[in-house]
Scaffold this motif. Structure first.
Motif, PDB file in Angstrom:
ATOM      1  N   GLY A 148      37.812  46.926  32.734  1.00  0.00           N
ATOM      2  CA  GLY A 148      37.953  47.333  34.129  1.00  0.00           C
ATOM      3  C   GLY A 148      38.641  48.679  34.209  1.00  0.00           C
ATOM      4  N   LEU A 201      38.822  39.340  36.381  1.00  0.00           N
ATOM      5  CA  LEU A 201      38.342  39.971  35.150  1.00  0.00           C
ATOM      6  C   LEU A 201      38.448  39.008  33.969  1.00  0.00           C
ATOM      7  CD1 LEU A 201      39.904  43.503  35.610  1.00  0.00           C
ATOM      8  CD2 LEU A 201      37.462  43.045  35.408  1.00  0.00           C
ATOM      9  N   LEU A 209      32.546  42.008  40.960  1.00  0.00           N
ATOM     10  CA  LEU A 209      33.373  41.130  40.142  1.00  0.00           C
ATOM     11  C   LEU A 209      33.476  39.729  40.728  1.00  0.00           C
ATOM     12  CD1 LEU A 209      35.352  40.837  37.737  1.00  0.00           C
ATOM     13  CD2 LEU A 209      37.151  41.783  39.217  1.00  0.00           C
TER      14      LEU A 209
END
Length: 272
Positions: A211, A198, A156
């Motif tokens: 997620g 995110l 990420l």
């Protein structure tokens, strides 16, 4: 298409973890999800790092892979199997791998985690490279007309991976519609970084991001951040669960992506 992020608090028994995963997958299917995503290490959060090596499977064979394939087939569901330890080139380490099975129980995609987490703050220390061999290739696949990119946890933090997932091998732009990110973020880092990263990946790529996280205090004493969520292509959080087992769902809408990409054509403005 309705999708589901499955949050778990996995323990030290593979059999028990698979039983809990089965229950969550059944809930997701009963709620109308077409794609369900388990968290990183869904099958085992061991007492020590070598525990992953002990339960590793050969690609294409093993009880964890059999469970994912048979459950996908029984429920008629796309399943992204969080991560499981697969045999790799190093006998002392594993590949940390997401396997995606289609509703026929067939393997549709495989991604080996590329970026390995390292963190130390006081007595809290993690070094995935001690027990994991990194992968080398980005992976995206097609799911009922949606282009889906795969990433895992620490990935990420590397936006260039998400950009790479939106290009064809010849370099032509082929944006992903949704990115899947199974994770086991630490409580320490997750509290500060999980949601903002995110949302950033969703905004940058004008795509949905899911997620699916480990969320709670585990048998081995580790505490994970949880907060499994689904973000839309404008960075809006559509659904979230803070801690504990959960099925977090939202519906992907093509019109929403198209509207956002038309009003803000950032993907077409890329120069590198």
């Amino acid at each position: 298409m309705k999708i589901a992020a499955l949050q778990m608090v996995s323990g030290t028994s593979v059999a028990s973890n698979l039983q809990r995963a089965q229950s969550l997958l059944e809930q997701a299917a009963s709620q109308g999800a077409r794609l369900a995503v388990l968290p990183e290490y869904f099958c085992l959060m061991g007492q020590t790092d070598p525990d992953k090596v002990r339960v590793r499977e050969k690609p294409g064979s093993g009880p964890i892979q059999d469970f994912l394939a048979s459950t996908a087939r029984r429920l008629g569901l796309w399943i992204a199997g969080g991560t499981l330890p697969l045999q790799g080139p190093d006998p002392n380490r594993v590949l940390n791998t997401t396997l995606v099975f289609n509703p026929a129980g067939e393997l549709a995609a495989r991604y080996d985690k590329m970026h390995l987490f390292a963190f130390q703050s006081g007595a809290e220390r993690y070094a995935e490279a001690d027990s994991i061999t990194p992968g080398s290739q980005p992976v995206a696949f097609d799911c009922e007309g949606w282009r889906v990119g795969l990433a895992i946890c620490y990935d990420l933090r590397f936006p260039e991976l998400f950009r790479a997932l939106s290009r064809r091998p010849d370099g032509a732009i082929h944006p992903c519609d949704v990115f899947l990110l199974p994770a086991a973020f630490t409580h320490t880092t997750g509290e500060k970084h999980w949601e903002v990263l995110l949302r950033a990946r969703a905004i940058e790529n004008l795509a949905y991001v899911l997620g699916s996280a480990q969320g709670g205090t585990h048998e081995n004493g580790r505490r994970t951040w949880g907060h499994s969520l689904i973000v839309d292509s404008w960075g809006e959080v559509l659904a979230m669960q803070a801690e504990g087992e959960a099925v977090v769902t939202a519906t992907l809408e093509r019109e929403r992506i198209a509207r956002h990409r038309q009003s803000l054509p950032a993907l077409a403005h890329r120069v590198v």
